[in-house]
Structures are given as structure tokens and as C-alpha cells.
Design a protein around this motif. Structure first.
Motif, mmCIF file in Angstrom:
data_model
loop_
_atom_site.group_PDB
_atom_site.id
_atom_site.type_symbol
_atom_site.label_atom_id
_atom_site.label_comp_id
_atom_site.label_asym_id
_atom_site.label_seq_id
_atom_site.Cartn_x
_atom_site.Cartn_y
_atom_site.Cartn_z
ATOM 1 N N GLU A 180 0.717 -1.161 0.180
ATOM 2 C CA GLU A 180 -0.056 0.045 0.158
ATOM 3 C C GLU A 180 0.981 1.333 0.092
ATOM 4 O OE1 GLU A 180 -4.067 -1.245 2.378
ATOM 5 O OE2 GLU A 180 -2.228 -0.529 3.534
ATOM 6 N N ASN A 181 0.737 2.159 -0.868
ATOM 7 C CA ASN A 181 1.425 3.349 -0.865
ATOM 8 C C ASN A 181 2.958 3.276 -0.931
ATOM 9 O OD1 ASN A 181 -1.034 4.522 -0.833
ATOM 10 N ND2 ASN A 181 -1.007 4.977 1.459
ATOM 11 N N MET A 224 4.645 0.717 0.371
ATOM 12 C CA MET A 224 5.112 0.187 1.506
ATOM 13 C C MET A 224 4.539 -1.364 1.615
ATOM 14 S SD MET A 224 4.017 2.839 4.424
ATOM 15 C CE MET A 224 2.656 3.598 3.898
ATOM 16 N N ASP A 225 5.277 -2.522 2.090
ATOM 17 C CA ASP A 225 4.946 -3.696 2.075
ATOM 18 C C ASP A 225 3.954 -4.031 3.155
ATOM 19 O OD1 ASP A 225 7.152 -3.995 0.655
ATOM 20 O OD2 ASP A 225 8.433 -4.915 2.147
ATOM 21 N N LYS A 226 3.088 -4.743 2.906
ATOM 22 C CA LYS A 226 2.016 -4.842 3.850
ATOM 23 C C LYS A 226 1.620 -6.487 4.163
ATOM 24 C CE LYS A 226 1.003 -1.105 4.742
ATOM 25 N NZ LYS A 226 1.065 -0.533 6.206
ATOM 26 N N LEU A 227 2.089 -7.430 3.201
ATOM 27 C CA LEU A 227 2.143 -8.743 3.783
ATOM 28 C C LEU A 227 2.491 -9.490 2.554
ATOM 29 C CD1 LEU A 227 -0.706 -10.341 2.050
ATOM 30 C CD2 LEU A 227 -2.035 -8.762 3.774
ATOM 31 N N SER A 228 2.779 -10.797 2.853
ATOM 32 C CA SER A 228 3.225 -11.763 1.960
ATOM 33 C C SER A 228 3.031 -12.851 2.556
ATOM 34 C CB SER A 228 4.615 -11.660 1.432
ATOM 35 O OG SER A 228 5.660 -12.083 2.415
ATOM 36 N N SER A 229 2.887 -13.938 1.725
ATOM 37 C CA SER A 229 2.492 -15.343 2.110
ATOM 38 C C SER A 229 2.798 -16.339 1.229
ATOM 39 C CB SER A 229 1.054 -15.390 2.669
ATOM 40 O OG SER A 229 0.588 -16.643 2.815
ATOM 41 N N GLU A 230 3.388 -17.707 1.658
ATOM 42 C CA GLU A 230 3.488 -18.813 0.877
ATOM 43 C C GLU A 230 3.026 -19.935 1.322
ATOM 44 O OE1 GLU A 230 7.451 -19.250 -0.653
ATOM 45 O OE2 GLU A 230 7.412 -21.246 -1.395
ATOM 46 N N LEU A 254 9.496 -15.806 -3.153
ATOM 47 C CA LEU A 254 8.393 -14.715 -2.543
ATOM 48 C C LEU A 254 8.920 -13.321 -2.349
ATOM 49 C CD1 LEU A 254 5.727 -14.553 -1.100
ATOM 50 C CD2 LEU A 254 6.940 -15.423 1.050
ATOM 51 N N MET A 280 -4.011 9.827 -3.623
ATOM 52 C CA MET A 280 -4.233 9.496 -2.261
ATOM 53 C C MET A 280 -3.947 8.056 -1.657
ATOM 54 S SD MET A 280 -4.702 12.553 -0.738
ATOM 55 C CE MET A 280 -5.739 12.405 0.626
ATOM 56 N N TYR A 281 -4.110 7.069 -2.274
ATOM 57 C CA TYR A 281 -4.136 5.817 -1.648
ATOM 58 C C TYR A 281 -3.774 4.895 -2.728
ATOM 59 C CZ TYR A 281 -5.222 1.248 0.249
ATOM 60 O OH TYR A 281 -5.187 -0.122 0.802
ATOM 61 N N PHE A 284 -5.792 -0.895 -6.860
ATOM 62 C CA PHE A 284 -6.902 -0.008 -6.559
ATOM 63 C C PHE A 284 -6.321 1.299 -6.325
ATOM 64 C CE2 PHE A 284 -9.143 1.543 -2.484
ATOM 65 C CZ PHE A 284 -10.559 1.784 -3.102
ATOM 66 N N VAL A 302 -7.070 5.614 -5.188
ATOM 67 C CA VAL A 302 -7.922 6.722 -4.989
ATOM 68 C C VAL A 302 -7.409 8.007 -5.177
ATOM 69 C CG1 VAL A 302 -9.228 7.674 -3.136
ATOM 70 C CG2 VAL A 302 -9.035 5.334 -3.101
ATOM 71 N N GLY A 322 7.077 -15.238 5.220
ATOM 72 C CA GLY A 322 6.122 -13.975 4.648
ATOM 73 C C GLY A 322 6.625 -12.689 5.423
ATOM 74 N N VAL A 376 7.275 -9.089 6.687
ATOM 75 C CA VAL A 376 7.555 -7.699 5.822
ATOM 76 C C VAL A 376 7.918 -6.728 6.714
ATOM 77 C CG1 VAL A 376 6.294 -8.351 3.635
ATOM 78 C CG2 VAL A 376 5.136 -7.193 5.564
ATOM 79 N N LEU A 377 8.712 -5.596 6.060
ATOM 80 C CA LEU A 377 9.078 -4.620 6.785
ATOM 81 C C LEU A 377 7.904 -3.510 6.634
ATOM 82 C CD1 LEU A 377 12.726 -3.679 6.190
ATOM 83 C CD2 LEU A 377 11.572 -3.801 8.263
#
Lengths: 522, 515
Positions: free
Chosen positions: A49-50, A52-58, A156, A178-179, A213, A215, B101, B103-104
């Protein structure tokens, strides 16, 4: 038994699972039919988001589902589904058998209750009938996946880096952004289907998608746009884009930046003014993807037509009852043809559905005449039709529903530029946004990303917050030009059923011209 | 299902194990076991059918780990889960996935910390619902179908209409009975004492039709105990379908409208609740941007979310972050007073340089308006899932106002429309714009001289309006609230009837009269 859950599990349990289903017919006295699906997926994904890392998953997914049809006096169906894990592998046969027994007990209980209801509820209960499945060719097959970059081989970290950089790029489009949210995932899945009739089908597929997405707040208004790219391929589907005959999509970076630029431009545009009367509208293939989804795809699902979705997704105006319906009648103009075809390359592609029926093309509208529904074996039996391979679940633990695969308006022979050039005054409607459809799909309001005014065959001002509304049949009848630019687009999130299942599919069509009312901001 | 004691033990042991891992700064262990049992209902008098179409279930259990890792690059946050294994081996697998998984995330502050509030609800589930047998599941479905069919059979209006053969009228009973069984246990470094929660609900939503007459009616029921569940949803839906026979069409225009409880629920679930979610504000996508503490609706309207209310269907003891549930005031006398949040969003907005602009106030001054009482791991249409991170979800949404009776609301409207059920209510120009559209699918009537008059034909009008206009145009709110259910939504809306001025109505689908 393997210690880790990988798609190889399917090869290792295939014989055991098929034998278990075969034996159930002998073991369970009143069982008339049983099928079992086991599904394994290996996937990974990340979101930013913006910038910045928000999540990751394997992770892996592992599940199974059972359908049993059983009964003494009357037959009914019962189902059982469960999410599984690596710890289930050593005990899998026992777990599957318990699932079959649960489904059988439910089927028996429902059949007994149905027989009792027939005795107690008088003439109204005469509609209660035995659950029957229309016959199909019983198949044994293995279908390999298609990909260049194996979802399992991609790191990943690379996905995390990729979406972060794109998200930063979107943010860099301008201060008015904005986002933004950018996400991507890639997975390899494999499903086994076996039935008491002897079906034994092992299908694999790769699936990769990306979402953006945005905005933006401009001088005119705020604007939010969302769109998706993806294909049944490996990571190359979004890192390089797709260039096939009917599917042409950019890589996720280009796609996201274009979406952000559009969002900013729209935030600085004027809103479209709604019209009181129908006007000439030219709709692009992306807009038509959602249009065909909502007003051709959904009403041609036989479970809706047979009222099985009355409480939720709704019915279909195309079938009042088995005697009174639109089959063979004109519902659109001569140039309108629409079909579903799971065998086409696309996000909804498969060769066998979730009851082992081979997929094939289902023509819904042929030159304006309504032709037929997507069906399942159960609904085909009710309609007196042949099963056409349209019964799919989002996950093996869920009960399949009649679903679109690749549903589209057929292409025509007109140059899309000519279709616009011939318009003295009208509107060019580009990109789908959000739909609201009447319960039987007899009326729609669907908003577009962008709407351009057409004057003397030339595109003029671009407007935001516009769209179209019409009664479905009136709109179909008004179509007078169909372009030769047939395209398919991935739709990742079609909801149906209870509990709601969110399914992926492709929808599309060519550029088309018709008449509808414009919608605007309230 | 896995017992609560086993879940508790797993979380306790899992947390103890995580404390032995060197690079973990803090962690949380969440174990869950869920069952969703459902019978779909499908009776059609004019088409062969099964009555109860699909007795089915979907089950899952497992463990999830959220951990903050100390790395050379900085603090990383990760989440991982393992299905069907709540042993230490399962915890290790989940941890390995969380590590891979991680992240920073520069906006991440910490895992949930105690909110200072106290838990209100314990032992509120129904043991019978937690161990429902296959036959009982099927029986619940047939009970509802039977209730609807007996109502149809007893209707003199239908008998007169049918000339002896009710089947030819095209009677439909569709919908489902859903049973949710949920057990969780959670603990973290910050809240090391293992907390557990156990909830069960039974819900039914039914639509009935006399299809030849184009009339449709809805019925619904929701209970936390099996003993409280009966055939009322079927009876109500069939009764409403019979009442709706003889529906008329409505011309384009602006009307005074009384929205029924189901319609109010649809407006809440699809438009209002997503707009009072703190995550939506962070994304600059709410129609109420910059309006915290300001008037956004008629002063007659108040809305709050209360996950701790005794006896309400959507209540839970704790959130899936281990925090007490409770009451969050959202709109009070028309003023936006609070937002739904989980712990992550509640912390993130405090550090957001645009936070003041987004909310319209300094977030630090409004912490009490953003208490994390709504961090749940709902997914897949029910259940508190071990394989999801907490999102933001409403629980019991209570809509209240100036306590008018239905008769008072109808008199207030005098001439207008009573809209009992709306459909596909979506913010068609994006949520932030606030514009919405929907169609009217049943349970609706003309209001004439302050009374309900003839029914409105199903699927014959579309509403085109803005949520701002609707909220500001409220002229009355009913005193009676019913628990209402939305398709695929987790919250229960306790919705009253609501009178609104100047709602935009468009006549549609005239061609269906000839089809």
C-alpha cells in the motif's frame, strides 16, 4: 505418504481415493451415487500500500468434498466438505471415509424426510421428486497445467519487491493519488475427481493475478478505480503480460500506472449527466465483459432459471417454468450472439467440470434467438437437456454451483473505429466499474470507468461517474453493430451461493453499439 | 469439532514455545475450530424439486501465528498458519511460514495490547447447536419448508385464486438454514493468559413467491439456541408472498419512503458500515472523509455496534485479537462519533501524516472514538478462521432513532412507498461518492393516506440516490428493531423501519408484463 502437502499428493492418493469411492457403493446399502473431489494448491502472494510492504505469504491449500445420493423410497443428495492439512496425510483414507459417511447420512435423512413430506403435505408435495443425474460420458483423464514460470519456483521476495515497486510507481503518478493498493499472487493447483460411476480425472492449472486499487482527489472530485489482470498461466502472466489472440493484457506495472493516470484524470473531470431518454452508446470490450457477465451469463445459469437461487442470487427472466420460457424466441437483434466456452483459453478455462462432465461451448443467444442454459447433471435432467459441463465450486470443500467459465458476446465483422465514426451524437463507454442488476436480470445499471461524448464520429470530452441503464431485452434488441475486436478479460470475484463462493472466470466481447439511458452522479 | 480445552492447551504450549525462539520480539497464537452447517431450501410447486436441496457442511481447524521478528533490516511482521494440526509441530510450521512471509511494514506499531476494557460475555453458546447431528440439520430445513407450505395451503386467498390446484400458481420457497459453530483460543506476549470463546448461531433466510402473480415475500429468523428456532421464517415468507398478490407498478419520481427492516439492513451493510470503517478512512475512500465529530445524518438517526450485548445474535466474548468486545458509538443524533477498527488500523491512523485531514480531527484527540473492538477473522461466509489475519467487521449493528410506531411513520409519510426489501444495493460510483442504486424485490406497498395500500409489484422499480441524501433526509425512525441478515455478511443488523424524504425512484422492466 508424503510429509509435505504438494500437488504431488494427488498422484499419491489417486488410486486409494477412487477405490474408496467405488467401495462405498458396496458398503453403504442405499447409496445410489457418490463423488469425491480432492484439491491441493501451492501458492504465494504479496501486497503493498502506498509503496509500503503490507503482507506476503507462501502456503498450501488442501481440501476435499463429497456428494452422496442415497435413499430407500426416494433419493436425495447430501454433502460434506473439509479443509485438510499435512497432519491429515497419514490418516487421509480414514478422514475421506468419514466424510463419505457424513454425506451419506445427510442424504438418507433428507430422502426420508422428503418421502415423509410427500405423504403429509398433500398435493403440494407432488413436486418433490427423486434426485436424478443426467447421464454423461464417464471419463478418465489427466490434464497438465500451462505455464512458463512455475509458481513454485518463484521466490516470495521477488513478488514482495515487484508489488512494492509498482505501488511506489503508482504513488509517483502525482500528488493527487491519495492511496493505492497493489497485490499479486501465483499458484499451481491440482484436483482429483472420482465417482462411483468410474470417473477418474486429474486436472492441474496455474493461476496468476494482480490487482490495483487507486484513490485520487482532484479539483473536481475524488475518484476510486479498481481493476485486475490475470490468466491461467505462471508468473509471466503479470510480469510480462498476455498476448494471445483474444487476451491482450499488459504487465501489472504498466496496467497499474495506466489505471492511476486514468484515476487522476477522472478526478479532474466533470461528472456525466444522466439522460432522460435512450441515446446511442458504443461500449468497449472491457465494459461489455461486465455487461455480458450480468445480463447474459447469470440469467443463463440453469439453477437460477429453475428458481434454486430465488433466496439469494435471484432467478432468470428467460424461464418462467418448463413450459413457458424464452427458449427459441427472439431476445435480441440479429447481430447479437453470446456463448460460454470453458475450453477457450482464459481465466475460467477447464476441460472437465466438478462432476466430471467434459466442457464444451454452450450457445446462449444465436443471432438474437435464445438457445439455452449452462447446466449441471441434476438441472440437465430437469430440463431434458444434455449436461454441458458448467458445475464448478471455488474449492473442493464447497458444493459446486452452475457457473460461468468464459462467457462472452461473440465478435462481429465491423471495424470498431467505424462503429464510432458512424455516430453523429452519442457516447463511448469505456471500462466496467460497478453493476446493480434486477433480480431476474431483466434490468441493469452498470457504471463505467470513463465515458466520452461522440460528436460527428469523433471522441470529445471525457466524463466521470457515468454509466448505462436499460431493460435487458430492450438493450439486446437495440444492438446494431458488433466489432471484430473480440477480447476476454479476467473476472476474479463473482459471488454466488450460500455460503457465498467467489469464483474466477473470463468475460468479454467486442465493441458494440446500441441504445440505453446514461446514468450519472446523484 | 476440537474441544475448547484442546485449543487452550495448544495456544498455551505454542506461546511457551515461541518464547524460546531468539529472534522473536513478540508473537500471538490463535487456534480455531469452525463448523458451518447449512441446508439450502428449494421448493417449487411447478418444477420438480427436492424441497431441502443441500444438507452440507464445511469444517476446519488449525493454528495461526503472528510474530514480530528482529532482523538486520529492522522489525518484520509475519503471519503463518497450519491446518488440521494444533500440536507444537503445527505451531512450528505456522511460525516457519510467518518468518518466510514477514515484511518490513513501516506503519506497523505492535501486536494488540490490552485496551483496558473488561470482557462482558462468557458461556453464551448453545451446547446442542455445537453437536448437531446430520438428521437434525436436515430436520431444521424441512421444518422451515413445511411451515411455508402449510401457510400456502391454509391461505383462502390462494385457494380462491388457484381454482383447486395450488401447484399451478408457481409457489416457491427458497433460502437456507445456516448453523455456525465457532471455538477459538488466543494468547500473546502482551496478553499471555489464554482466552477462549465459543459461539453458535442458527439463522434462516427465506424467500417465497406466488410466481404466477409476481408476488414475493421474505421471512427470516435468527437465534443463538436451537430451542428458539422454528418454522417462523418459512411461515412469514409465505404469508408475505400471499399478501403481495396484486402488485402495481410505480411511476418515476421522488417519493417519501418508509424503508422496512430488511431494506434498512441493506443500506447499512452495503453503504453505511463500510463507510464507518477506519480502514476505509485510511484509504481515503469513505463518503464521510473529514467528518468525524460532524453532522452526517439527520439528528433522528443513531447507530452503534455492540459485540458484547447479552442475547444478541452477533455477540462474541472477545475479538480475534483477544480484546474484549463492546459498544462503539458510530452515529449519535446524526453526528459521526466513532469508527469501527481493529488494533492495527487504530495504531496506524495515529501515525498517518494525513490522519487529521482524513478524519477532520486530530486522531490523537479521538482515540476513544476508535477503540479496537472489531478485529475479527471472519471469512468464507462464517467462522473465526485460524488462517486469516484480523480484519474489521461489525457485530451487532443497532440502528435507533426517535422511537416511532409503524403507524406514526406511515402517517408521517402520508402518501409514498413502503419498501420492505431492496436488492443489489451498491455504491455504483465508488463508495466515496456515496451514490447508490438498487431494485425493489418484494415486501413493498404503496402508502396512501397514511396507511399501507396495494402491494408494489416485485422487480418493477429501481432506486437511484445518494447515501448522503438518504441519511440527511430521515424524518422518522421506528421503535421496533428486528435482527436482519445479509447474504454473505457477518454482521447482524438490528434494524427498525425508517422514513426518508425525496428518494429517487425509476420504473423499470415494463416488458416483463408481456413475457
Amino acid at each position: 505418504m508424503p510429509a509435505k502437502v504438494t500437488t504431488d499428493v494427488i498422484s499419491q492418493v489417486r488410486e486409494m481415493a477412487c477405490e474408496l469411492v467405488r467401495r462405498s457403493s458396496r458398503r453403504l446399502r442405499h447409496l445410489r451415487y457418490c463423488d469425491l473431489r480432492i484439491e491441493v494448491g501451492e501458492g504465494k502472494g504479496a501486497a503493498a500500500e502506498n509503496g509500503m510492504d503490507k503482507l506476503s505469504s507462501e502456503d498450501y491449500g488442501f481440501s476435499f468434498g463429497v456428494r452422496a445420493i442415497a435413499g430407500e423410497k426416494m433419493a436425495a443428495a447430501g454433502y460434506f466438505g473439509q479443509q485438510l492439512g499435512a497432519a491429515d496425510l497419514p490418516r487421509l483414507q480414514r478422514v475421506l471415509r468419514a466424510g463419505i459417511d457424513h454425506a451419506y447420512e445427510r442424504a438418507l435423512a433428507s430422502a426420508q424426510s422428503k418421502a415423509l413430506a410427500r405423504e403429509r403435505l398433500g398435493p403440494l408435495a407432488e413436486a418433490l421428486h427423486d434426485t436424478e443425474l443426467a447421464p454423461i460420458e464417464v471419463c478418465q483423464d489427466s490434464v497438465p497445467p500451462q505455464y512458463q514460470i512455475d509458481p513454485r519456483s518463484l521466490s516470495l521476495d521477488e513478488i514482495v519487491r515487484y508489488v512494492r515497486e509498482i505501488s511506489k510507481g503508482v504513488q509517483g503518478v502525482g500528488q493527487q493519488v491519495m492511496y493505492n493498493h497493489v497485490g499479486a499472487s501465483t499458484a499451481l493447483s491440482r484436483q482429483l475427481f472420482c465417482s462411483s460411476e468410474g470417473a477418474n480425472i486429474d486436472q492441474s492449472w496455474a493461476m496468476t493475478g494482480g490487482v490495483c486499487f487507486v484513490v485520487a482527489v482532484g479539483k473536481e472530485a475524488a475518484q476510486e478505480l479498481y481493476d485486475f489482470v490475470g490468466h491461467q498461466r505462471g508468473w509471466e502472466a503479470i510480469s510480462q503480460g498476455v498476448d494471445e489472440e483474444h487476451i491482450q493484457r499488459p504487465d501489472l506495472r504498466t496496467f497499474s500506472l495506466d489505471l492511476a493516470k486514468d484515476t487522476v484524470a477522472l478526478a479532474n473531470s466533470r461528472p456525466l449527466k444522466a439522460s432522460d431518454k435512450d441515446v446511442v452508446v458504443v461500449t468497449d470490450p472491457h465494459y461489455n465483459a461486465l455487461l455480458v457477465h450480468e445480463i447474459i451469463g447469470h440469467p443463463t445459469e440453469a439453477d437460477r432459471a429453475l428458481k434454486m437461487e430465488t433466496g439469494y442470487a435471484g432467478r432468470s427472466w428467460l424461464l418462467k417454468d418448463l413450459a413457458e420460457n424464452q427458449l427459441g424466441k427472439r431476445v435480441g437483434s440479429e447481430v447479437l450472439t453470446a456463448f460460454t466456452d470453458a475450453t477457450l483459453s482464459g481465466f475460467g478455462h477447464y476441460l472437465y467440470d466438478d462432476e466430471g462432465t467434459p466442457a464444451r461451448r454452450v450457445v446462449h443467444v444465436d443471432k438474437g434467438i435464445f438457445f439455452g442454459f449452462m447446466n449441471s447433471r441434476q438441472t440437465a435432467a430437469l430440463l431434458g437437456a444434455e449436461p454441458n459441463g458448467s458445475y464448478k465450486a471455488t474449492d473442493a470443500s464447497l458444493v459446486p454451483l452452475i457457473r460461468m467459465s468464459n462467457t462472452c458476446f461473440a465478435g462481429g465483422d465491423r471495424d470498431p473505429q467505424d462503429v464510432i465514426r458512424e455516430v453523429e451524437h452519442g457516447y463511448y463507454v469505456v471500462g466496467h466499474r460497478i453493476p446493480s442488476i434486477a433480480e431476474q436480470r431483466e434490468n441493469f445499471r452498470i457504471t463505467a470507468m470513463k465515458v466520452y461524448e461522440i460528436r460527428n464520429g469523433e471522441l470529445g470530452e471525457m466524463f466521470r461517474d457515468g454509466g448505462l441503464t436499460s431493460d435487458s431485452r430492450d438493450y439486446f434488441m437495440s444492438i446494431d453493430a458488433v466489432g471484430n475486436d473480440f477480447r476476454l478479460f479476467p473476472i476474479p470475484n463473482c459471488g454466488k451461493g450460500a455460503p457465498m463462493q467467489t469464483k474466477r472466470m473470463s468475460n468479454g466481447g467486442p465493441t458494440m453499439r446500441g441504445r440505453a439511458k446514461l446514468t450519472g452522479a446523484a | 469439532m476440537i474441544t475448547l480445552a484442546r485449543l487452550r492447551k495448544s495456544v498455551d504450549e505454542g506461546l511457551a514455545y515461541l518464547r524460546t525462539v531468539d529472534d522473536i520480539e513478540e508473537a500471538e497464537v490463535f487456534a480455531a475450530s469452525n463448523g458451518q452447517l447449512l441446508t439450502r431450501l428449494n421448493y417449487t410447486s411447478h418444477i420438480p424439486c427436492n424441497g431441502v436441496e443441500e444438507p452440507k457442511s464445511s469444517e476446519s481447524y488449525g493454528i495461526g501465528v503472528q510474530a514480530v521478528f528482529r532482523t538486520a533490516e529492522g522489525r518484520k511482521i509475519g503471519f503463518g498458519s497450519e491446518s488440521s494440526d494444533i500440536s507444537i509441530e503445527g505451531v512450528k510450521e505456522a511460525l516457519a511460514k510467518a518468518r518466510k512471509g514477514a515484511v518490513l511494514d513501516p506503519e506497523f506499531v505492535s501486536l494488540a495490547r490490552p485496551s483496558g476494557e473488561k470482557r462482558a460475555l462468557r458461556r453464551y453458546h448453545d451446547p446442542r447447536l455445537m453437536r448437531l447431528a446430520d438428521g437434525e440439520l436436515v430436520g431444521c430445513g424441512w421444518e422451515v419448508v413445511g411451515g411455508a407450505l402449510r401457510t400456502f395451503q391454509a391461505s383462502e386467498a390462494l385457494i380462491d385464486l388457484a381454482s383447486g390446484d395450488l401447484r399451478a400458481l408457481g409457489l416457491i420457497v427458497g433460502g437456507d438454514v445456516t448453523i455456525l459453530q465457532e471455538r477459538i483460543a488466543v494468547a500473546s506476549y502482551a496478553m499471555p493468559e489464554v482466552q477462549t470463546d465459543e459461539s453458535s448461531v442458527i439463522l434462516s433466510f427465506v424467500t417465497s413467491m406466488v410466481e404466477r402473480e409476481g408476488s414475493k415475500g421474505s421471512g427470516w429468523a435468527a437465534a443463538t439456541r436451537l430451542a428458539a428456532f422454528g418454522d417462523e421464517a418459512g411461515r412469514e415468507a409465505a404469508g408475505n408472498a400471499v399478501q403481495a398478490i396484486g402488485g402495481v407498478r410505480v411511476k418515476d419520481g421522488e417519493y417519501r419512503v418508509v424503508f422496512g427492516p430488511q431494506a434498512v439492513m441493506d443500506l447499512m451493510v452495503n453503504l453505511v458500515m463500510p463507510s464507518v470503517n477506519l480502514g476505509t478512512f485510511y484509504a481515503a475512500a469513505s463518503p464521510f472523509m473529514g467528518k468525524l465529530g460532524k453532522q452526517i445524518a439527520s439528528e433522528k438517526l443513531s447507530i452503534y455496534d455492540d459485540g458484547a450485548a447479552v442475547g444478541l445474535i452477533g455477540s462474541k466474548g472477545i475479538t480475534c485479537e483477544g480484546l474484549p468486545t463492546g459498544r462503539s458509538e458510530l452515529i449519535r443524533d446524526g453526528v459521526l462519533t466513532g469508527l469501527l477498527t481493529n488494533y492495527y488500523e487504530g495504531q496506524r491512523i495515529l501515525g498517518d501524516p494525513m490522519g487529521r485531514e482524513k478524519l477532520g480531527v486530530d486522531p490523537g484527540d479521538y482515540r476513544a472514538a476508535m477503540v479496537p473492538r472489531n478485529g475479527f477473522r471472519f471469512a468464507r461466509g462464517g467462522g473465526r478462521n485460524f488462517d486469516s489475519q484480523p480484519g474489521i467487521f461489525a457485530t451487532n449493528v443497532i440502528v435507533e432513532g426517535d422511537d416511532r410506531s409503524r403507524e406514526e411513520l406511515l402517517r408521517q409519510v402520508s402518501d409514498g412507498l413502503y419498501l420492505g426489501r431492496i436488492w443489489y444495493t451498491y455504491p455504483v460510483n465508488g463508495l466515496r461518492a456515496g451514490d447508490f442504486t438498487c431494485t425493489v424485490v418484494g415486501d413493498s406497498y404503496i402508502i396512501r393516506d397514511g396507511r399501507l395500500a396495494e402491494p408494489i409489484r416485485a422487480n418493477a422499480i429501481r432506486l437511484n440516490d445518494s447515501i448522503h441524501n438518504v441519511l440527511q433526509g430521515i424524518i422518522g425512525v421506528g421503535r421496533e428493531r428486528r435482527p436482519t441478515l445479509a447474504w454473505a455478511a457477518d454482521e447482524i443488523v438490528y434494524a427498525p423501519e425508517m422514513a426518508v424524504e425525496k428518494v429517487g425512484v425509476q420504473e423499470i422492466a415494463g416488458f416483463m408484463e408481456q413475457v
